[in-house]
Write a protein that holds these residues in place. Structure first.
Motif, short mmCIF file in Angstrom:
data_model
loop_
_atom_site.label_atom_id
_atom_site.label_comp_id
_atom_site.label_asym_id
_atom_site.label_seq_id
_atom_site.Cartn_x
_atom_site.Cartn_y
_atom_site.Cartn_z
N ALA A 79 2.44 -9.15 0.84
CA ALA A 79 1.06 -9.12 1.33
C ALA A 79 0.64 -10.50 1.82
O ALA A 79 -0.06 -10.62 2.84
CB ALA A 79 0.13 -8.63 0.24
N ARG A 80 1.04 -11.54 1.12
CA ARG A 80 0.67 -12.90 1.55
C ARG A 80 1.34 -13.24 2.89
O ARG A 80 0.80 -14.06 3.65
CB ARG A 80 1.07 -13.91 0.48
N LYS A 81 2.47 -12.62 3.17
CA LYS A 81 3.15 -12.85 4.45
C LYS A 81 2.76 -11.81 5.50
O LYS A 81 3.40 -11.71 6.55
CB LYS A 81 4.66 -12.83 4.23
N LYS A 82 1.72 -11.01 5.17
CA LYS A 82 1.19 -9.98 6.08
C LYS A 82 2.21 -8.89 6.38
O LYS A 82 2.14 -8.20 7.40
CB LYS A 82 0.72 -10.60 7.41
N LEU A 83 3.15 -8.69 5.46
CA LEU A 83 4.20 -7.70 5.66
C LEU A 83 3.64 -6.29 5.44
O LEU A 83 3.12 -5.99 4.35
CB LEU A 83 5.36 -7.97 4.69
N PHE A 84 3.74 -5.44 6.44
CA PHE A 84 3.31 -4.04 6.40
C PHE A 84 1.79 -3.86 6.21
O PHE A 84 1.34 -2.74 5.97
CB PHE A 84 4.04 -3.27 5.29
N LEU A 85 1.02 -4.93 6.28
CA LEU A 85 -0.43 -4.79 6.16
C LEU A 85 -1.00 -4.11 7.41
O LEU A 85 -0.51 -4.32 8.52
CB LEU A 85 -1.09 -6.15 5.97
N PRO A 86 -2.04 -3.29 7.26
CA PRO A 86 -2.65 -2.64 8.43
C PRO A 86 -3.36 -3.66 9.31
O PRO A 86 -3.79 -4.72 8.83
CB PRO A 86 -3.65 -1.66 7.79
N ARG A 87 -3.48 -3.34 10.59
CA ARG A 87 -4.15 -4.25 11.51
C ARG A 87 -5.65 -4.33 11.24
O ARG A 87 -6.26 -5.39 11.37
CB ARG A 87 -3.91 -3.79 12.96
N ASP A 88 -6.24 -3.19 10.91
CA ASP A 88 -7.67 -3.17 10.62
C ASP A 88 -7.92 -3.36 9.13
O ASP A 88 -7.05 -3.06 8.30
CB ASP A 88 -8.29 -1.84 11.07
N THR A 89 -9.06 -3.87 8.78
CA THR A 89 -9.45 -4.05 7.38
C THR A 89 -10.49 -3.00 7.03
O THR A 89 -11.53 -2.91 7.68
CB THR A 89 -10.03 -5.46 7.15
N TRP A 90 -10.19 -2.22 6.01
CA TRP A 90 -11.10 -1.13 5.62
C TRP A 90 -11.96 -1.58 4.44
O TRP A 90 -11.49 -2.20 3.50
CB TRP A 90 -10.31 0.11 5.23
N ASP A 91 -13.25 -1.23 4.51
CA ASP A 91 -14.18 -1.56 3.43
C ASP A 91 -15.14 -0.40 3.24
O ASP A 91 -15.26 0.49 4.09
CB ASP A 91 -14.96 -2.84 3.75
N PHE A 92 -15.84 -0.41 2.12
CA PHE A 92 -16.87 0.59 1.86
C PHE A 92 -18.07 0.33 2.78
O PHE A 92 -18.24 -0.77 3.32
CB PHE A 92 -17.33 0.53 0.40
N ALA A 93 -18.89 1.34 2.92
CA ALA A 93 -20.14 1.17 3.66
C ALA A 93 -21.07 0.25 2.89
O ALA A 93 -20.81 -0.09 1.72
CB ALA A 93 -20.81 2.54 3.87
#
Length: 561
Positions: free
Chosen positions: A278-292
């Motif tokens: 995760a720190r190397k951005k491996l397989f992380l989604p392009r968009d960031t999802w958050d709650f409303a």
């Protein structure tokens, strides 16, 4: 007395636990002693167990419960010691810097960190630790509890360094030893338990690939602004990556080393690999999802504690904070490998009470230094005082809180395990009946026949739901499951493995865990709402386990003992 009637009567103590705890919402501290008393009366009157046998069984059960209580105390002591040293806050703060994406945070904290806590401590601690952490990161309280409960299932069969296997299945030793002496294709009881662990790990490993993705989809569907399953699928690569990072060492450890390490090492190795990725951005989604925005959250999502109100501040380096857990993992490995001298050292001292009150079949033994509660938990808790330089008043507070925490588990476990021992020993009563679990098994096997593998895991889940423990579910129903397998001709090993899987998945709906996790995020009184959200994943998990069980028994491993 007919088989159907005797099976119905044998089920009464279990049914009463269900009625008391679910219907009447009694605590286990009230329900289990009353269920034990009813079991005593049934055993003494209908199974004609002599008073001495009932008393000896109760004493043996009390002694066995002490073994588990020592583990529980050691696990709780570690947690409170790390709380007082600031290590737990430091560990929690470290998670907040990895990714702002709520889906990623769910996988890392609720799944992987929860799995590691389950492997080292168990007994409901993962949800009680991970849910408040997610709440502090800004999750709705209901979402935090639900995702933690659902994901605290895969590691539970091997939780608390394998307690549900090596302790939960101990009542099967006489029947397995008898089968071995009669030429069964299994070398020993230890070999049987190892095989059970491997088959259970195979089922859980498949779930580890599927469940994290399901949970993030569940999160975006029920707690997202757009109520979308598809938004959860946006993190599928990372979810599958995390599942594989956990499942491979988990399964590998179960095959090579047995039941004590899969969840512990799977969680620790998986956590390290996934955080690094995760720190190397491996397989992380392009968009960031958050709650409303919180103004749009539904009222039932919120508890008495404000989300995101925890201001986490690191008190030490991450290495220092994780050192006690690293020591725990190291000491467990060193004291469990037979080719090293340390295992002989910790197993050399044995407290044994054979033939309790003169009854040949009733025994109790304890290896205190081999219990994880002593080595490594209590030992590491003491070492942590010096490693983290914890002041005396805080040390005293940690030990006091750990002792106080033991009141309810002690009462519940003493009588739960004593009841299980009476159920097991009832076969030695003067009435000449099979034991109560075997009587139930004979009746149910006649109803289900060859379809039993589809139902076996649900029995384990029922046991966890009733008793609040995977370990006690195995104690309660392992004899029953083994008996059904003997009657239907199915593999004993695989059916008992499905029992262990079911007892683990039952943690999603376990009343004790739901109540405890709810309380940590201020959702007291919302237990019914939580159960309605977690029951469907539990049923789906059981279906997957059942299909895999049928596949194992009839296609992949036919003829397995």
């Amino acid at each position: 007395m007919s088989l159907s009637l005797s099976a119905f009567i044998a089920f009464i103590p279990i049914a009463l636990v269900l009625i008391f705890m679910v219907g009447l919402r009694w605590p286990a501290t009230r329900a289990m002693p009353l269920a034990w008393l009813v079991c005593v009366l049934i055993g003494a009157t209908l199974w004609k167990m002599p008073a001495g046998l009932v008393a000896a069984s109760t004493l043996s059960g009390f002694g066995s419960a002490v073994n588990v209580l020592i583990i529980v105390f050691g696990a709780v002591l570690i947690l409170y010691t790390l709380r007082e040293s600031g290590a737990m806050e430091t560990i929690s703060h470290g998670f907040t810097t990895i990714s702002p994406d709520r889906r990623v945070q769910t996988i890392i904290i609720a799944f992987l960190f929860g799995a590691f806590i389950e492997g080292s401590a168990g007994f409901g601690t993962p949800s009680a630790i991970a849910a408040p952490l997610l709440l502090g990161l800004g999750f709705p309280a209901l979402a935090a509890v639900c995702v933690c409960l659902i994901l605290n299932s895969i590691p539970v069969t091997f939780g608390a360094v394998g307690t549900p296997i090596w302790f939960g299945l101990k009542n099967l030793k006489p029947v397995v030893d008898a089968a071995v002496s009669q030429g069964a294709p299994v070398a020993s009881f230890e070999a049987f338990m190892h095989q059970v662990g491997v088959y259970a790990a195979l089922v859980h490993a498949v779930a580890a690939i599927l469940l994290p993705l399901f949970v993030v989809c569940f999160l975006t569907r029920f707690f997202g602004k757009n109520k979308s399953w598809a938004e959860g699928l946006g993190v599928w690569k990372f979810a599958v990556f995390a599942g594989v990072c956990y499942a491979v060492p988990y399964l590998f450890t179960a095959i090579l080393f047995g039941a004590e390490f899969p969840s512990l090492l799977g969680g620790l190795i998986g956590l390290g690999l996934v955080i690094t990725g995760a720190r190397k951005k491996l397989f992380l989604p392009r968009d960031t999802w958050d709650f409303a925005d919180r103004a749009h959250w539904e009222k039932e999502w919120l508890g008495d504690i404000e989300p995101g109100s925890n201001n986490l501040t690191p008190k030490m380096s991450q290495l220092a904070a994780w050192t006690p857990y690293i020591l725990i993992a190291l000491l467990l490995v060193l004291t469990r490998l037979s080719f090293l001298p340390f295992k002989g050292w910790v197993t050399s001292f044995v407290i044994s009470f054979p033939k309790i009150l003169g009854w040949e079949t009733v025994n109790f033994a304890m290896k205190p230094f081999y219990l994880p509660g002593v080595v490594p938990f209590m030992l590491v808790a003491i070492l942590t005082i010096f490693i983290h330089r914890i002041p005396g008043p805080k040390v005293a507070l940690a030990w006091r809180d750990a002792v106080m925490k033991m009141k309810s588990p002690t009462i519940a476990l003493l009588f739960a395990v004593a009841m299980v021992e009476i159920l097991k020993q009832s076969g030695h009563g003067m009435a000449g009946y099979s034991s109560m679990p075997l009587t139930m098994a004979e009746f149910v096997a006649g109803l289900c026949g060859s379809l039993w593998p589809m139902a076996a895991s649900y029995v384990g889940a029922l046991g966890a739901f009733i008793t609040g423990s995977c370990t006690v579910s195995n104690l309660l129903f392992a004899d029953f499951q083994y008996g059904v397998a003997a009657t239907t001709g199915d593999s004993h090993t695989i059916i008992v493995a499905l029992q262990s899987v079911g007892a683990a998945m039952g943690n999603m709906i376990c009343v004790h865990n739901v109540v405890a996790a709810s309380a940590t995020v201020g959702l007291t009184g919302m237990e019914g709402t939580i159960l309605r959200r977690t029951i469907i994943p539990c049923l789906l998990y059981g279906f997957v386990a059942g299909v895999m069980g049928m596949l194992f028994i009839y296609i992949l491993f036919p003829g397995t003992f």
